[in-house]
Enzyme design. Structure first.
Site, mmCIF file in Angstrom:
data_model
loop_
_atom_site.group_PDB
_atom_site.id
_atom_site.type_symbol
_atom_site.label_atom_id
_atom_site.label_comp_id
_atom_site.label_asym_id
_atom_site.label_seq_id
_atom_site.Cartn_x
_atom_site.Cartn_y
_atom_site.Cartn_z
ATOM 1 N N ARG A 47 62.564 33.897 24.763
ATOM 2 C CA ARG A 47 61.646 33.104 24.600
ATOM 3 C C ARG A 47 60.057 33.154 24.578
ATOM 4 O O ARG A 47 59.102 31.886 24.925
ATOM 5 C CB ARG A 47 61.936 33.454 26.379
ATOM 6 C CG ARG A 47 60.827 32.735 27.222
ATOM 7 C CD ARG A 47 61.633 33.023 28.953
ATOM 8 N NE ARG A 47 60.107 32.384 29.960
ATOM 9 C CZ ARG A 47 59.525 32.982 31.069
ATOM 10 N NH1 ARG A 47 59.673 34.899 30.932
ATOM 11 N NH2 ARG A 47 58.382 32.716 31.612
ATOM 12 N N HIS A 51 57.850 30.123 23.403
ATOM 13 C CA HIS A 51 56.337 29.922 25.072
ATOM 14 C C HIS A 51 55.271 29.970 23.761
ATOM 15 O O HIS A 51 54.559 29.427 23.729
ATOM 16 C CB HIS A 51 56.227 30.819 25.422
ATOM 17 C CG HIS A 51 57.298 29.824 26.980
ATOM 18 N ND1 HIS A 51 56.703 30.652 27.909
ATOM 19 C CD2 HIS A 51 58.510 29.439 26.638
ATOM 20 C CE1 HIS A 51 57.530 29.827 28.990
ATOM 21 N NE2 HIS A 51 58.403 28.981 28.306
ATOM 22 N N TRP A 190 71.854 31.622 33.231
ATOM 23 C CA TRP A 190 72.924 30.262 33.530
ATOM 24 C C TRP A 190 74.473 30.448 32.915
ATOM 25 O O TRP A 190 75.559 28.831 33.477
ATOM 26 C CB TRP A 190 71.892 29.358 32.437
ATOM 27 C CG TRP A 190 70.759 28.829 32.695
ATOM 28 C CD1 TRP A 190 70.992 27.097 33.189
ATOM 29 C CD2 TRP A 190 69.856 30.314 32.008
ATOM 30 N NE1 TRP A 190 69.523 27.637 33.444
ATOM 31 C CE2 TRP A 190 68.527 29.273 32.927
ATOM 32 C CE3 TRP A 190 69.020 31.093 31.598
ATOM 33 C CZ2 TRP A 190 67.228 28.927 32.449
ATOM 34 C CZ3 TRP A 190 68.037 31.358 31.581
ATOM 35 C CH2 TRP A 190 66.946 30.257 32.002
HETATM 36 FE FE1 HIF Z 1 63.860 28.692 29.414
HETATM 37 N N1 HIF Z 1 63.010 28.694 31.429
HETATM 38 N N2 HIF Z 1 63.064 26.738 30.086
HETATM 39 N N3 HIF Z 1 64.123 27.599 27.465
HETATM 40 N N4 HIF Z 1 63.835 30.053 28.617
HETATM 41 C C1 HIF Z 1 63.450 30.089 31.760
HETATM 42 C C2 HIF Z 1 64.161 31.511 30.538
HETATM 43 C C3 HIF Z 1 64.313 31.382 29.253
HETATM 44 C C4 HIF Z 1 62.680 26.706 30.995
HETATM 45 C C5 HIF Z 1 61.994 27.004 31.964
HETATM 46 C C6 HIF Z 1 62.438 28.245 32.036
HETATM 47 C C7 HIF Z 1 63.946 26.718 27.167
HETATM 48 C C8 HIF Z 1 63.453 24.920 27.692
HETATM 49 C C9 HIF Z 1 62.740 25.026 29.715
HETATM 50 C C10 HIF Z 1 64.516 30.341 27.237
HETATM 51 C C11 HIF Z 1 64.564 29.449 26.607
HETATM 52 C C12 HIF Z 1 64.313 28.148 26.239
HETATM 53 C C13 HIF Z 1 63.533 30.574 32.477
HETATM 54 C C14 HIF Z 1 63.062 31.696 33.868
HETATM 55 C C15 HIF Z 1 62.761 28.999 33.264
HETATM 56 C C16 HIF Z 1 61.868 28.754 34.644
HETATM 57 C C17 HIF Z 1 61.510 32.845 33.188
HETATM 58 C C18 HIF Z 1 62.023 34.110 33.857
HETATM 59 O O1 HIF Z 1 61.943 33.852 35.244
HETATM 60 O O2 HIF Z 1 61.972 34.840 33.077
HETATM 61 C C19 HIF Z 1 62.481 24.802 31.347
HETATM 62 C C20 HIF Z 1 61.909 23.663 32.119
HETATM 63 C C21 HIF Z 1 62.717 24.206 30.004
HETATM 64 C C22 HIF Z 1 62.847 22.822 29.693
HETATM 65 C C23 HIF Z 1 63.619 21.968 29.721
HETATM 66 C C24 HIF Z 1 64.192 25.889 25.606
HETATM 67 C C25 HIF Z 1 65.759 25.391 25.753
HETATM 68 C C26 HIF Z 1 66.563 25.424 26.248
HETATM 69 C C27 HIF Z 1 63.136 25.105 24.555
HETATM 70 C C28 HIF Z 1 64.686 27.347 24.730
HETATM 71 O O3 HIF Z 1 64.881 27.721 24.127
HETATM 72 C C29 HIF Z 1 65.353 31.830 27.875
HETATM 73 C C30 HIF Z 1 65.663 32.511 25.907
HETATM 74 C C31 HIF Z 1 65.041 32.391 28.875
HETATM 75 C C32 HIF Z 1 65.591 33.878 29.378
HETATM 76 C C33 HIF Z 1 64.832 34.469 29.637
HETATM 77 C C34 HIF Z 1 64.246 35.576 30.110
HETATM 78 O O4 HIF Z 1 64.138 37.258 30.482
HETATM 79 O O5 HIF Z 1 66.000 36.245 30.127
#
Ligand code: HIF
Length: 290
Positions: A47, A51, A190
Site C-alpha cells: 500500500r 500510495h 477482502w
Molecule cells: Fe487499496 N485500500 N484502494 N489498493 N489497499 C486499502 C488497503 C489496501 C482503495 C482503498 C483502500 C488499490 C486500490 C484502492 C492495497 C492496495 C491497493 C484500504 C484500507 C482502503 C480504504 C486502509 C486501512 O484501513 O488500513 C481504493 C478506493 C482503491 C481504488 C479501487 C490498488 C489496487 C487494488 C491500486 C492497490 O494495489 C493494500 C495492499 C491494502 C492493505 C493495506 C493493509 O494495511 O493491510
C-alpha cells in the site's frame, strides 16, 4: 585533476547484487516481524508503494513515486495515507543499513519484495528515483475515495494513464491486507488469505453474495455467508460496471493471466513519473527461498 584523481571521492555505483541485498534484508525482516496484523507487513508495504506512486498526474507530470514526498506533512497527513507510517517505519532500519538507496527507490523495492514474498509474480524493478523536498508534495485528493463508484475509480486511474483492463488487473491487489477502523474507518479483509497474492479477490467478488454491513461505520459490504470478508463501495464498481466485470471474469478464471497482467501493470504504476534514462537497467530479484 592535479593529483591524477587520487583524492577524488569514490562514487558508489550500486549494481544488481547491491539491490538484491536490500531485497533480502526486507524479506528477512518480513519473516522476523510476523507479529504485525495478519502475520505480515507485506500488505502495508504494498500500500505504501502504491500510495507513493498513485499521486501521479499525467497532464502536469507531478506526483508519482519519484520524490518520496510522503515523508513530509502535509502529504503524510492526508487521510488516504493514514496508517502508512507503519510501513515507513518498518523500512527505516533498511535505509540505515543501505544509506545509498533513496527513500523513493526503497519504498518501491519494499512493494516489489512484498509481492514476490507473498507468493505473487516476479515484479521487474528499475531503480533511478531521487528524493525531493516538501515543495514537491502533491495536493490532497489524488488517491481514490473508497466510498465512490465506477465513475470516480475511472477518473482517478485515467488521470494516472491507465485503461479499464489495467485498472481491473491492479484491483486484484486487494487480495492482500485489510481495512482498519483506525486508518480508513472501514474494517476487515477482502479474502481468507490476506498475506498470499492470488486471484481470490475476483473469485469472491463474483462468487459470494454481498450485502450492506449493518454497523455504525462507513458503508461497506460483507459476504452474506461468513460475514467475515468485506468489499468497499469502490470494489463493487468492478462488478457493477459491465466493462470492468468482463475483465473480472477473465482474471477469476485464470490466475496465470492475472499474474502476468498484474506484474505488467504494477510495474507501470511504480514507474509513473520516474525520469529514467536509456541506460536504466531492469532487475528481477530472487526470492529469499530461491
Ligand atoms: Fe487499496 N485500500 N484502494 N489498493 N489497499 C486499502 C488497503 C489496501 C482503495 C482503498 C483502500 C488499490 C486500490 C484502492 C492495497 C492496495 C491497493 C484500504 C484500507 C482502503 C480504504 C486502509 C486501512 O484501513 O488500513 C481504493 C478506493 C482503491 C481504488 C479501487 C490498488 C489496487 C487494488 C491500486 C492497490 O494495489 C493494500 C495492499 C491494502 C492493505 C493495506 C493493509 O494495511 O493491510
Amino acid at each position: 585533476t592535479q593529483n591524477g584523481g587520487a583524492f577524488e571521492p569514490k562514487v558508489f555505483k550500486p549494481e544488481f547484487k547491491d539491490y538484491q541485498a536490500v531485497y533480502n534484508e526486507i524479506a528477512k525482516l518480513l519473516q522476523e516481524h510476523d507479529e504485525y496484523d495478519d502475520g505480515s507487513y507485506g500488505p502495508v508495504l504494498v500500500r505504501l508503494a502504491w500510495h507513493a506512486s498513485g499521486t501521479y498526474d499525467k497532464e502536469s507530470g507531478t506526483g508519482g513515486s519519484n520524490g518520496a514526498t510522503m515523508r513530509f506533512a502535509p502529504e503524510s497527513q492526508h487521510g488516504a495515507n493514514a496508517g502508512l507510517i507503519n510501513a515507513r517505519n518498518f523500512l527505516e532500519p533498511v535505509k540505515a543499513k543501505f544509506p545509498w538507496i533513496s527513500y523513493s527507490d526503497l519504498w518501491i523495492l519494499g512493494g516489489v519484495c512484498s509481492i514476490q514474498e507473498m507468493m505473487g509474480p516476479k515484479i521487474p524493478y528499475r531503480p533511478g528515483r531521487a528524493d525531493r523536498d516538501m515543495s514537491s508534495c502533491t495536493p490532497d485528493g489524488r488517491l481514490p475515495d473508497a466510498s465512490q463508484g465506477p465513475r470516480h475509480v475511472r477518473d482517478i486511474f485515467y488521470r494516472m494513464g491507465f485503461n479499464d483492463q489495467e485498472i481491473v488487473a491492479l484491483a486484484g491487489a486487494h487480495a492482500l491486507g485489510r481495512c482498519h477502523t483506525q486508518n480508513s474507518g472501514f474494517e476487515g479483509p477482502w479474502t481468507f488469505s490476506p498475506t498470499v497474492l492470488t486471484n481470490d479477490y475476483y473469485k469472491l467478488l463474483l462468487g459470494s453474495k454481498w450485502q450492506w454491513r449493518k454497523w455504525d461505520g462507513p458503508k461497506q459490504y460483507e459476504d452474506k455467508e461468513t460475514k467475515t470478508l468485506m468489499m468497499l463501495p469502490a470494489d463493487m464498481a468492478f462488478i457493477e460496471d459491465k466493462e470492468f466485470k468482463k475483465t473480472v471474469e477473465k482474471y477469476a478464471a485464470d490466475n496465470d493471466l492475472f499474474f502476468k497482467d498484474f506484474s505488467a501493470v504494477i510495474v507501470k504504476l511504480f514507474e509513473l513519473g520516474v525520469p529514467y534514462t536509456d541506460k536504466s537497467e531492469t532487475f528481477v530479484f530472487k526470492n529469499l527461498d530461491e
